[in-house]
Design a protein around this motif. Structure first.
Motif, PDB file in Angstrom:
ATOM      1  N   ALA A 108       2.787   0.457   9.475  1.00 38.95           N
ATOM      2  CA  ALA A 108       2.447   1.870   9.324  1.00 38.95           C
ATOM      3  C   ALA A 108       3.384   2.572   8.348  1.00 38.95           C
ATOM      4  O   ALA A 108       3.076   3.665   7.870  1.00 38.95           O
ATOM      5  N   GLU A 109       4.508   1.948   8.036  1.00 34.60           N
ATOM      6  CA  GLU A 109       5.440   2.525   7.068  1.00 34.60           C
ATOM      7  C   GLU A 109       4.824   2.596   5.675  1.00 34.60           C
ATOM      8  O   GLU A 109       5.195   3.439   4.859  1.00 34.60           O
ATOM      9  N   GLY A 111       1.596   3.249   4.969  1.00 34.52           N
ATOM     10  CA  GLY A 111       0.538   4.236   4.859  1.00 34.52           C
ATOM     11  C   GLY A 111      -0.767   3.602   4.408  1.00 34.52           C
ATOM     12  O   GLY A 111      -0.968   2.398   4.547  1.00 34.52           O
ATOM     13  N   THR A 125       6.177   3.230   0.065  1.00 33.67           N
ATOM     14  CA  THR A 125       5.981   3.590   1.477  1.00 33.67           C
ATOM     15  C   THR A 125       5.526   5.043   1.546  1.00 33.67           C
ATOM     16  O   THR A 125       6.211   5.947   1.072  1.00 33.67           O
ATOM     17  N   PRO A 127       4.008   6.806   4.678  1.00 34.61           N
ATOM     18  CA  PRO A 127       3.484   6.996   6.038  1.00 34.61           C
ATOM     19  C   PRO A 127       2.784   8.338   6.170  1.00 34.61           C
ATOM     20  O   PRO A 127       3.197   9.323   5.540  1.00 34.61           O
ATOM     21  N   GLY A 132       4.820   6.480  11.663  1.00 28.62           N
ATOM     22  CA  GLY A 132       5.180   5.689  10.502  1.00 28.62           C
ATOM     23  C   GLY A 132       6.430   6.211   9.812  1.00 28.62           C
ATOM     24  O   GLY A 132       7.263   5.438   9.328  1.00 28.62           O
TER      25      GLY A 132
END
Length: 320
Positions: A108-109, A111, A125, A127, A132
């Motif tokens: 989830a980091e 996105g 990254t 999120p 995230g």
């Protein structure tokens, strides 16, 4: 080799602990909030100085941090996922600076992904929600700590013991409660998103490999299934596995966090090269083991919490 597992009673932590227990030459140390653990700790409230004293007494060769929050308000998420990781790093620098830290992060980091593409560890990254973002803050704390550390960015873990709060675990328990009732209707949110599902036992194997490998390990490694699966396919497979005779209705909606990420798929080439790891269990294996873990117990039995990526769940919840 003395390896401490933090969050050992959670979904991922329990599987990592079990895997370590079967690994020759390893003594597993238990870190949890419950009394009786080798290290009783809540990273959300721990102080670095006191944690350092406890870690020095245990003298671990490696620490696997499986502790994390998947739900709750932004403050709770930040306390566990971001502050907790930072406090752990500060304590390790003081008490066991040569110990390897294996920290479980989340896909989830990254996105939203681009449909048809996989993301490597070098991808930007971005999120989209506090979960995230706080997991990413934890990753930054670990990778900038100066420790011998690696973050495993876990996809969507599924398998035996999956928590009821998430789609696979929650749906399995709803199907179990329904039994053979052909009139039962199970309503779910939008199932059109694609996710990278990975068996929790494969995640545990990756964590053990990272903790025990004598050679240096890259700072971030993706640990996923390596392919994008439509959530609808997961639901249909679990329905077949359960022999559910009722009806599934896709009502739309679901969590805003999941709706914002229509595609998620990780490139796992780096983990294959660095650890000699790749997933061994497919989605059907994972769901069969999940169903067996639910059907073997009383209906509605709660699962254990864990860590990983986000996916729309019944009633708008999510599973990491």
């Amino acid at each position: 080799m003395r390896i401490l597992v933090l969050g050992s009673s959670g979904f991922l932590g329990s599987h990592v602990t079990e895997r370590l227990g079967a690994t020759e030459g390893v003594r597993t140390l238990i870190g949890a909030r419950s009394p009786g653990a080798d290290l009783v700790v809540d990273l959300a409230t721990a102080r670095a100085g006191r944690l350092a004293e406890a870690l020095a007494a245990l003298s671990p060769d490696a620490v696997v941090n499986c502790a994390g929050a998947v739900g709750g308000d932004p403050v709770t998420l930040a306390e566990v996922n971001a502050r907790g990781a930072a406090v752990l790093c500060a304590a390790l620098r003081e008490a066991a600076p040569r110990a390897r830290l294996v920290h479980l992060g989340s896909a989830a980091e990254y996105g939203p992904g681009r449909a048809g593409e996989t993301v490597t560890e070098e991808a930007p990254t971005r999120p989209v929600a506090p979960y995230g973002a706080t997991k990413l803050a934890g990753t930054v704390a670990v990778t900038s700590s100066g420790l011998d550390a690696v973050v495993l960015r876990v996809g969507n873990p599924v398998g035996p013991g999956a928590p009821e709060a998430g789609l696979p675990g929650g749906l399995a328990r709803r199907l179990h409660r329904a039994g053979g009732d052909t009139a039962e209707v199970v309503r779910l949110g939008d199932l059109s998103a694609y996710r990278d599902f990975v068996d929790v036992r494969d995640v545990a194997r990756a964590a053990v490999l990272a903790a025990t490998r004598p050679e240096p390990v890259p700072p971030v490694l993706n640990v996923g299934g390596g392919r994008a699966v439509r959530v609808r396919e997961l639901v249909r497979t679990l329905v077949r596995t359960a022999g559910f005779a009722g009806r599934i209705e896709e009502a739309g909606g679901g969590s805003a966090r999941s709706a914002a990420v229509g595609w998620q798929c990780s490139d796992i080439t780096a983990a294959r090269r660095a650890l000699g790891w790749e997933p061994r269990l497919g989605l059907e294996d994972s769901l069969a083991a999940l169903w067996a873990s639910v059907a073997g117990g009383p209906p509605g039995r709660a699962g254990r919490a864990g860590a990983g990526g986000a996916v729309a769940a019944p009633g708008g919840g999510a599973v990491r």
